[in-house]
Design a protein around this motif. Structure first.
Motif, mmCIF file in Angstrom:
data_model
loop_
_atom_site.group_PDB
_atom_site.id
_atom_site.type_symbol
_atom_site.label_atom_id
_atom_site.label_comp_id
_atom_site.label_asym_id
_atom_site.label_seq_id
_atom_site.Cartn_x
_atom_site.Cartn_y
_atom_site.Cartn_z
ATOM 1 N N THR A 62 -13.406 47.668 -21.859
ATOM 2 C CA THR A 62 -13.462 46.215 -22.018
ATOM 3 C C THR A 62 -12.562 45.543 -20.996
ATOM 4 O O THR A 62 -12.942 44.528 -20.386
ATOM 5 C CB THR A 62 -13.073 45.813 -23.456
ATOM 6 N N PHE A 63 -11.381 46.098 -20.768
ATOM 7 C CA PHE A 63 -10.483 45.579 -19.736
ATOM 8 C C PHE A 63 -11.135 45.689 -18.359
ATOM 9 O O PHE A 63 -11.102 44.747 -17.561
ATOM 10 C CB PHE A 63 -9.149 46.340 -19.777
ATOM 11 N N ILE A 64 -11.765 46.819 -18.084
ATOM 12 C CA ILE A 64 -12.465 47.013 -16.810
ATOM 13 C C ILE A 64 -13.584 45.988 -16.668
ATOM 14 O O ILE A 64 -13.802 45.425 -15.592
ATOM 15 C CB ILE A 64 -12.977 48.459 -16.688
ATOM 16 N N LEU A 65 -14.293 45.726 -17.770
ATOM 17 C CA LEU A 65 -15.352 44.715 -17.744
ATOM 18 C C LEU A 65 -14.797 43.349 -17.337
ATOM 19 O O LEU A 65 -15.438 42.617 -16.586
ATOM 20 C CB LEU A 65 -16.043 44.631 -19.105
ATOM 21 N N THR A 66 -13.595 42.990 -17.808
ATOM 22 C CA THR A 66 -13.035 41.685 -17.442
ATOM 23 C C THR A 66 -12.753 41.597 -15.943
ATOM 24 O O THR A 66 -12.923 40.533 -15.347
ATOM 25 C CB THR A 66 -11.748 41.367 -18.232
ATOM 26 N N ILE A 67 -12.332 42.711 -15.347
ATOM 27 C CA ILE A 67 -12.097 42.729 -13.894
ATOM 28 C C ILE A 67 -13.417 42.562 -13.157
ATOM 29 O O ILE A 67 -13.536 41.740 -12.234
ATOM 30 C CB ILE A 67 -11.380 44.029 -13.477
ATOM 31 N N LEU A 68 -14.418 43.325 -13.568
ATOM 32 C CA LEU A 68 -15.733 43.218 -12.928
ATOM 33 C C LEU A 68 -16.337 41.835 -13.151
ATOM 34 O O LEU A 68 -16.953 41.258 -12.248
ATOM 35 C CB LEU A 68 -16.669 44.296 -13.469
ATOM 36 N N TRP A 69 -16.160 41.308 -14.353
ATOM 37 C CA TRP A 69 -16.693 39.990 -14.698
ATOM 38 C C TRP A 69 -16.139 38.928 -13.743
ATOM 39 O O TRP A 69 -16.895 38.111 -13.219
ATOM 40 C CB TRP A 69 -16.311 39.670 -16.141
ATOM 41 N N GLN A 70 -14.822 38.952 -13.525
ATOM 42 C CA GLN A 70 -14.234 37.957 -12.621
ATOM 43 C C GLN A 70 -14.732 38.148 -11.199
ATOM 44 O O GLN A 70 -15.001 37.186 -10.497
ATOM 45 C CB GLN A 70 -12.706 38.009 -12.646
ATOM 46 N N SER A 82 -5.151 37.525 -10.426
ATOM 47 C CA SER A 82 -4.867 37.139 -9.043
ATOM 48 C C SER A 82 -5.774 37.949 -8.109
ATOM 49 O O SER A 82 -6.231 39.036 -8.472
ATOM 50 C CB SER A 82 -3.402 37.416 -8.708
ATOM 51 N N PRO A 83 -6.023 37.437 -6.901
ATOM 52 C CA PRO A 83 -6.868 38.175 -5.963
ATOM 53 C C PRO A 83 -6.318 39.571 -5.643
ATOM 54 O O PRO A 83 -7.096 40.521 -5.519
ATOM 55 C CB PRO A 83 -6.873 37.292 -4.708
ATOM 56 N N LEU A 90 -10.078 46.852 -8.660
ATOM 57 C CA LEU A 90 -11.396 47.349 -8.259
ATOM 58 C C LEU A 90 -11.295 48.691 -7.543
ATOM 59 O O LEU A 90 -12.096 49.597 -7.776
ATOM 60 C CB LEU A 90 -12.109 46.331 -7.375
ATOM 61 N N TRP A 91 -10.311 48.821 -6.660
ATOM 62 C CA TRP A 91 -10.136 50.097 -5.961
ATOM 63 C C TRP A 91 -9.731 51.197 -6.933
ATOM 64 O O TRP A 91 -10.206 52.329 -6.843
ATOM 65 C CB TRP A 91 -9.121 49.968 -4.821
ATOM 66 N N THR A 92 -8.876 50.881 -7.889
ATOM 67 C CA THR A 92 -8.462 51.871 -8.888
ATOM 68 C C THR A 92 -9.654 52.308 -9.734
ATOM 69 O O THR A 92 -9.864 53.507 -9.966
ATOM 70 C CB THR A 92 -7.349 51.295 -9.786
ATOM 71 N N ALA A 131 -15.466 46.367 -4.240
ATOM 72 C CA ALA A 131 -14.080 46.476 -3.785
ATOM 73 C C ALA A 131 -13.946 46.262 -2.286
ATOM 74 O O ALA A 131 -12.891 45.822 -1.813
ATOM 75 C CB ALA A 131 -13.509 47.840 -4.160
ATOM 76 N N ARG A 132 -14.988 46.541 -1.527
ATOM 77 C CA ARG A 132 -14.917 46.406 -0.070
ATOM 78 C C ARG A 132 -14.967 44.961 0.409
ATOM 79 O O ARG A 132 -14.699 44.683 1.571
ATOM 80 C CB ARG A 132 -16.034 47.205 0.581
ATOM 81 N N GLU A 133 -15.332 44.054 -0.466
ATOM 82 C CA GLU A 133 -15.338 42.642 -0.095
ATOM 83 C C GLU A 133 -13.916 42.190 0.203
ATOM 84 O O GLU A 133 -12.973 42.623 -0.442
ATOM 85 C CB GLU A 133 -15.909 41.799 -1.240
ATOM 86 N N LYS A 134 -13.769 41.295 1.140
ATOM 87 C CA LYS A 134 -12.451 40.742 1.449
ATOM 88 C C LYS A 134 -11.940 39.944 0.263
ATOM 89 O O LYS A 134 -12.704 39.273 -0.424
ATOM 90 C CB LYS A 134 -12.524 39.844 2.673
ATOM 91 N N SER A 135 -10.629 39.987 0.029
ATOM 92 C CA SER A 135 -10.066 39.301 -1.139
ATOM 93 C C SER A 135 -10.309 37.799 -1.081
ATOM 94 O O SER A 135 -10.500 37.161 -2.104
ATOM 95 C CB SER A 135 -8.581 39.602 -1.279
ATOM 96 N N SER A 136 -10.339 37.198 0.108
ATOM 97 C CA SER A 136 -10.603 35.762 0.185
ATOM 98 C C SER A 136 -12.038 35.459 -0.235
ATOM 99 O O SER A 136 -12.308 34.454 -0.876
ATOM 100 C CB SER A 136 -10.350 35.246 1.602
ATOM 101 N N GLU A 137 -12.971 36.350 0.111
ATOM 102 C CA GLU A 137 -14.353 36.161 -0.312
ATOM 103 C C GLU A 137 -14.478 36.335 -1.819
ATOM 104 O O GLU A 137 -15.263 35.658 -2.467
ATOM 105 C CB GLU A 137 -15.270 37.163 0.399
ATOM 106 N N VAL A 138 -13.707 37.257 -2.359
ATOM 107 C CA VAL A 138 -13.742 37.501 -3.800
ATOM 108 C C VAL A 138 -13.315 36.252 -4.539
ATOM 109 O O VAL A 138 -13.925 35.854 -5.525
ATOM 110 C CB VAL A 138 -12.815 38.689 -4.171
ATOM 111 N N GLU A 139 -12.269 35.604 -4.069
ATOM 112 C CA GLU A 139 -11.728 34.430 -4.755
ATOM 113 C C GLU A 139 -12.654 33.227 -4.622
ATOM 114 O O GLU A 139 -12.832 32.462 -5.552
ATOM 115 C CB GLU A 139 -10.355 34.104 -4.161
#
Length: 153
Positions: A62-70, A82-83, A90-92, A131-139
């Motif tokens: 469920t915690f992993i789902l929240t990371i993927l969800w965001q 945070s980004p 995501l890498w973990t 995970a390979r997406e740039k953090s700025s693109e993720v945000e």
């Protein structure tokens, strides 16, 4: 444009995989006779200790789902990570899923080997793409469109 479409499909598939894991572990914790498909496949009925472990696994997924969800839907839908936390998370998750796929492929249990091995490999690969997406693109750019921008009647 094609990358956005691929990202949307991959993101949706990653979310679906997380939900499948949550439902499966929750059912195991509740006593479903699927032990032959999990925890080494020693018996169809899990011991109390493994049922408790499945309960904790449900919380972890469920915690992993929240990371993927965001990552897939953007900020404001679920949690406010945070980004940097999001990227490291995501890498973990990706690394742990690749290790899980190796473990499942090495299992003596055929259902684990032939079901969860490929499942974990696909899930890990989806997470790798995210995970390979740039953090700025993720945000700044969620993969799925926001329902907040749809005008209400």
């Amino acid at each position: 444009m094609a990358n956005k479409k691929i990202g949307t499909v991959v993101g949706g598939l990653a979310l679906l995989c997380a939900v499948v894991q949550i439902v499966f572990q929750c059912c195991l914790a509740a006593g479903a006779p699927w032990g032959h498909m999990a925890w080494g496949g020693q018996s169809s009925e899990l011991s109390l200790g493994l049922r408790i472990a499945s309960g904790f696994a449900t919380l972890l997924w469920t915690f992993i789902l929240t990371i993927l969800w965001q990552r897939v839907l953007g900020r404001g839908y679920c949690c406010q990570y945070s980004p940097i936390f999001l990227q490291r998370g995501l890498w973990t998750i990706t690394i742990l899923l690749y290790l899980a796929s190796i473990e499942n492929f090495a299992s003596r249990s055929p259902p684990e080997r032939y079901t969860w091995g490929p499942f974990a490999l696909v899930f890990a690969t989806c997470c790798l793409v995210l995970a390979r997406e740039k953090s700025s693109e993720v945000e700044e750019t969620p993969l799925l469109p926001s329902t907040a921008s749809i005008p209400s009647e």
